[in-house]
Design a protein around this motif. Structure first.
Motif, mmCIF file in Angstrom:
data_model
loop_
_atom_site.group_PDB
_atom_site.id
_atom_site.type_symbol
_atom_site.label_atom_id
_atom_site.label_comp_id
_atom_site.label_asym_id
_atom_site.label_seq_id
_atom_site.Cartn_x
_atom_site.Cartn_y
_atom_site.Cartn_z
ATOM 1 N N GLY A 4 51.799 -17.748 21.190
ATOM 2 C CA GLY A 4 50.378 -18.065 21.111
ATOM 3 C C GLY A 4 49.689 -17.920 22.462
ATOM 4 N N ASP A 6 50.704 -15.724 24.729
ATOM 5 C CA ASP A 6 50.661 -14.273 24.936
ATOM 6 C C ASP A 6 49.468 -13.634 24.248
ATOM 7 N N THR A 7 49.185 -14.088 23.041
ATOM 8 C CA THR A 7 48.097 -13.486 22.268
ATOM 9 C C THR A 7 46.740 -14.105 22.562
ATOM 10 N N GLY A 8 46.723 -15.199 23.313
ATOM 11 C CA GLY A 8 45.456 -15.860 23.618
ATOM 12 C C GLY A 8 44.992 -16.816 22.537
ATOM 13 N N GLU A 9 45.824 -17.059 21.515
ATOM 14 C CA GLU A 9 45.457 -18.001 20.451
ATOM 15 C C GLU A 9 45.362 -19.432 20.962
ATOM 16 N N ILE A 10 46.189 -19.766 21.943
ATOM 17 C CA ILE A 10 46.147 -21.106 22.530
ATOM 18 C C ILE A 10 46.029 -20.965 24.045
ATOM 19 N N ASP A 11 45.470 -21.984 24.673
ATOM 20 C CA ASP A 11 45.261 -21.967 26.111
ATOM 21 C C ASP A 11 46.408 -22.608 26.880
ATOM 22 N N ASN A 147 43.798 -17.223 32.557
ATOM 23 C CA ASN A 147 42.964 -17.887 31.556
ATOM 24 C C ASN A 147 41.793 -18.570 32.273
ATOM 25 N N ASN A 149 39.247 -20.225 30.661
ATOM 26 C CA ASN A 149 38.586 -21.178 29.767
ATOM 27 C C ASN A 149 38.265 -22.455 30.542
#
Length: 175
Positions: A4, A6-11, A147, A149
């Motif tokens: 997650g 790796d794919t950017g689904e989670i921070d 990241n 965010n």
């Protein structure tokens, strides 16, 4: 969870133990004592602390989901002797369901101290001790350096302050 990230689904992923993975920032956030949950009528319930050697002949009930597999691996590493492995049974139910049946004497479970506040009929919690004292599980946070965010940066700042940690928050994580 690492997928997650790796794919950017989670921070951020907060996981028990450590996982080596290039491209992630990793920091140890906090540790919790390992606790045994058992029936209040179990002979070990009379003790204030329990040592690994006290658990060699016990049946363990663990969830198949996180952190069950990590706890199973810890039990196998600590309790296996001379070709004999501990009796560990993985269940598709969660820890709450497992804890709710322990009062019937069906086995023991192992949890982290943070989960020991839940009250179940006829279930008690006891800390596990090893050769060096209480057994601890470290929780680490993993996030990508790139990241940006702002919520991640605020969360990291909160954890850093809350636990008096000294890790550096990457400039690419700053707004």
């Amino acid at each position: 969870m690492l997928a997650g990230l790796d794919t950017g689904e989670i921070d951020i992923a907060i996981m028990a133990g450590e996982a080596a993975h290039d491209g992630y920032q990793r920091e140890a956030f906090w540790s919790e004592r390992v606790m045994v949950a058992l029936s209040s009528s179990h002979p070990l319930a009379e003790r204030e602390i329990i040592h690994w050697t006290d658990l060699r002949s016990e049946r363990f009930l663990l969830p198949a989901t996180d952190p069950g597999p990590e706890i199973r691996d810890m039990l196998l590493g600590r309790l296996s002797v001379a070709g004999t492995q501990p009796d560990v049974r993985m269940h598709q139910s969660g820890h709450g369901t497992i804890l709710s049946v322990l009062g019937d004497g069906r086995g023991l479970s192992v949890i982290c101290e943070g989960g020991s506040g839940a009250i179940y009929p006829d279930v008690v919690y006891r800390p596990v001790y090893g050769e060096q004292g209480p057994v601890l599980i470290c929780y680490s946070g993993y996030w990508r350096d790139d990241n940006c965010n702002p919520a991640l940066r605020r969360f990291l700042q909160f954890v850093k302050t809350r636990y008096a940690l000294s890790f550096k928050i990457s400039e690419s994580s700053v707004e």
